[in-house]
Scaffold this motif. Structure first.
Motif, short mmCIF file in Angstrom:
data_model
loop_
_atom_site.label_atom_id
_atom_site.label_comp_id
_atom_site.label_asym_id
_atom_site.label_seq_id
_atom_site.Cartn_x
_atom_site.Cartn_y
_atom_site.Cartn_z
N MET A 138 -4.71 1.81 11.37
CA MET A 138 -3.58 0.32 11.64
C MET A 138 -3.80 -1.11 11.51
O MET A 138 -2.98 -1.66 10.82
N ILE A 139 -4.71 -1.49 12.22
CA ILE A 139 -4.92 -3.18 12.39
C ILE A 139 -5.13 -3.12 11.19
O ILE A 139 -5.36 -4.09 10.19
N GLU A 140 -6.68 -2.11 10.17
CA GLU A 140 -7.19 -2.57 8.97
C GLU A 140 -6.40 -2.41 8.34
O GLU A 140 -6.02 -3.30 7.46
N ASN A 141 -5.30 -1.33 8.61
CA ASN A 141 -4.15 -1.83 6.88
C ASN A 141 -3.68 -2.55 6.37
O ASN A 141 -2.96 -3.16 6.16
N THR A 142 -3.06 -3.27 8.41
CA THR A 142 -2.62 -4.21 8.12
C THR A 142 -3.42 -5.46 7.59
O THR A 142 -2.40 -6.38 6.92
N ARG A 143 -4.60 -5.79 8.38
CA ARG A 143 -5.01 -6.40 7.61
C ARG A 143 -4.81 -7.46 5.76
O ARG A 143 -5.10 -7.85 5.38
N ALA A 144 -5.50 -5.67 5.30
CA ALA A 144 -5.35 -5.73 3.80
C ALA A 144 -3.86 -5.24 3.44
O ALA A 144 -3.58 -5.24 2.20
N ASN A 145 -2.52 -5.51 4.14
CA ASN A 145 -1.93 -5.54 3.19
C ASN A 145 -1.09 -6.76 2.69
O ASN A 145 -0.46 -7.78 4.13
N PRO A 146 -0.56 -7.48 1.89
CA PRO A 146 -0.33 -8.48 1.61
C PRO A 146 0.97 -8.88 1.76
O PRO A 146 1.32 -9.88 1.83
#
Ligand SMILES: Cc1ncc(COP(=O)(O)O)c(C=O)c1O
Length: 444
Positions: free
Chosen positions: A331-339
């Motif tokens: 979830m954290i990595e998805n957040t990092r990649a979410n513009p």
């Protein structure tokens, strides 16, 4: 007796490089676009402990012994995660010293584990105390504190003249000898600046026309071992007036070039080698007679995590932790990649000016009081659940989650989203990037 021609040695320390036993240089033939300029990579992972820093660790210990600064059973402390730490660990093992290294818990697990395997007392610090790769300020402070105890000595590669001197004694003479005095350009990435300072001084003494070129990454970079201009102010050996060129290479280009070096030149070079080569290709003209030597500080093998974070298409990082931790990590990595959830520092500054978000700083109070975005409120991540009652009632209120360099703040975004806030962002590079960009900063 050490015999370099047969490569037979009395001890591993005999493998340390010098003009009689230099690290190899390999001409780059495929990815260099030049017709005339020859470009050689000097492969520093051929040092016995795997990196350019072996020269420095050995020279600092030897000089400290020669001057009586350290003696048998000495305890050493050094704030380094990386190559200097491992080299010092190995030299310490060979000489009977004990080594302590304070470092960030954000340093890749591989490195912390290898240091422990080598017998080092690793003191782990919270991420917020140790902001950027190559900028272990929290670790430096901790090392200073430990070094105040009488039984400890800190060799301090950022201020110890034996660091550049190692390169004056070895790297510079090797390059001069290996190119038969024909070198015209010497290129090195900038970390402590020992390499460029010592090698450059030696080469200039042989031929003042040798161009010395430093390469550095931008603020918020993820290239281990090297420092942005702002971070470079913390080393005593950064003397840009003495260089003939200073070139910035972006994070993406550094990793792209690293991948190309591995694929096209079959050299197992690490990320900072990619950065240095990209800088060399940008800075050096294609002219007959040009012979460039680029320092390739270490190999790719210890950088799996940074490569996975910076090179697309290599697959997911191997899972670790429980299923629940893995879910949170992803979830954290998805957040990092979410513009929609992260902003670079310029966009965040506009957001701050235009929408006047509530800035929620999720670091520990110490880190917050040292420097923060003006007007931010400090809600340490661990305490967010209990402090949530003080957050705005309106779920469309603009919120900016901030930490030191944009990692912890992603968890902040997730938490705030889970409460139903719709307009929440995190800043890539965090407070550090904000400060480096010259935006207003406060402290108390
Ligand atoms: C892994 C690594 N260590 C260290 C350095 C820098 O060396 P120095 O500290 O001598 O500037 C570099 C430079 O590219 C590097 O990549």
């Amino acid at each position: 007796m050490n015999d370099n021609s047969r490569r037979v040695y009395d001890s591993v320390l005999g493998l340390l490089s010098d003009v009689d036993n230099p690290t190899p240089m390999v001409q780059l033939s495929r990815l260099v676009p030049f017709k005339h300029t020859k470009v050689y990579a000097k492969l520093e992972w051929y040092n016995p402990f795997g990196a350019v820093k072996d020269r420095v660790a050995w020279n600092m210990v030897r000089d400290a012994e020669d001057s009586g600064r350290i003696s048998s059973s000495q305890k050493l402390v050094e704030p380094t995660s990386g190559n200097t730490g491992l080299a010092l660990a190995m030299v310490s093992n060979a000489k009977g010293y004990a080594l302590t290294t304070p470092l960030s818990n954000q340093i890749p697990l591989e490195k912390r584990t290898v240091l422990r395997l080598a017998g080092v007392d690793v003191v782990e610090l919270e991420d917020s105390l140790c902001p950027a790769p190559g900028a272990p300020e929290g670790a430096i402070a901790k090392a200073n504190e430990i070094a105040n105890q009488p039984e400890f000595e800190m060799l301090n590669q950022y201020a110890n003249g034996s660091n550049p001197e190692a390169h004056y004694r070895t790297t510079g003479p090797e390059v001069w000898h290996q190119t038969a005095g024909l070198v015209t350009h010497f290129v090195a990435g900038l970390g402590t600046c020992g390499t460029i300072n010592g090698s450059g001084r030696f080469l200039k003494e042989q031929n003042p026309d040798v161009a010395i070129i430093g390469v550095y990454p931008p603020a918020g970079h993820d290239v281990p071992g090297v420092r942005s201009l702002e971070q470079l102010s913390q080393t005593e050996f950064f003397t840009p007036d003495e260089y003939d060129g200073l070139t910035e290479v972006g994070n993406e280009l550094a990793f792209e070039m690293c991948q190309r070096i591995n694929q096209e030149e079959s050299l197992t070079a690490g990320p900072s080698s990619g950065m240095a080569l990209a800088g060399a290709l940008a800075a050096i003209p294609d002219e007959p007679g040009n012979v460039a030597v680029v320092i390739f500080p270490d190999s790719i093998f210890k950088y799996s995590s940074s490569v996975l974070n910076n090179v697309a298409g290599l697959g997911a990082a191997p899972p670790s932790g429980t299923k629940r931790e893995q879910l949170l990590d992803s979830m954290i990595e998805n957040t990092r990649a979410n513009p929609d959830l992260v902003m670079d520092v310029d966009a965040a500054h506009n957001f701050w000016n235009e929408e006047q978000p509530l800035v929620i700083d999720v670091r520990e109070p110490d880190a917050h009081s040292q420097r923060h975005i003006p007007g931010s409120i400090n809600m340490p991540l661990d305490e967010l659940p209990v402090l949530a009652e003080f957050l705005p009632e309106k779920r469309d209120a603009p919120l900016l989650s901030v930490c030191e360099r944009g990692n912890l703040s992603l968890s902040g975004v997730l938490f705030l989203k889970s409460l139903g806030y719709q307009n929440v962002r995190s800043i890539t590079g965090g407070t550090e990037a904000w400060d480096e960009q010259g935006f207003t900063i406060a402290s108390n």
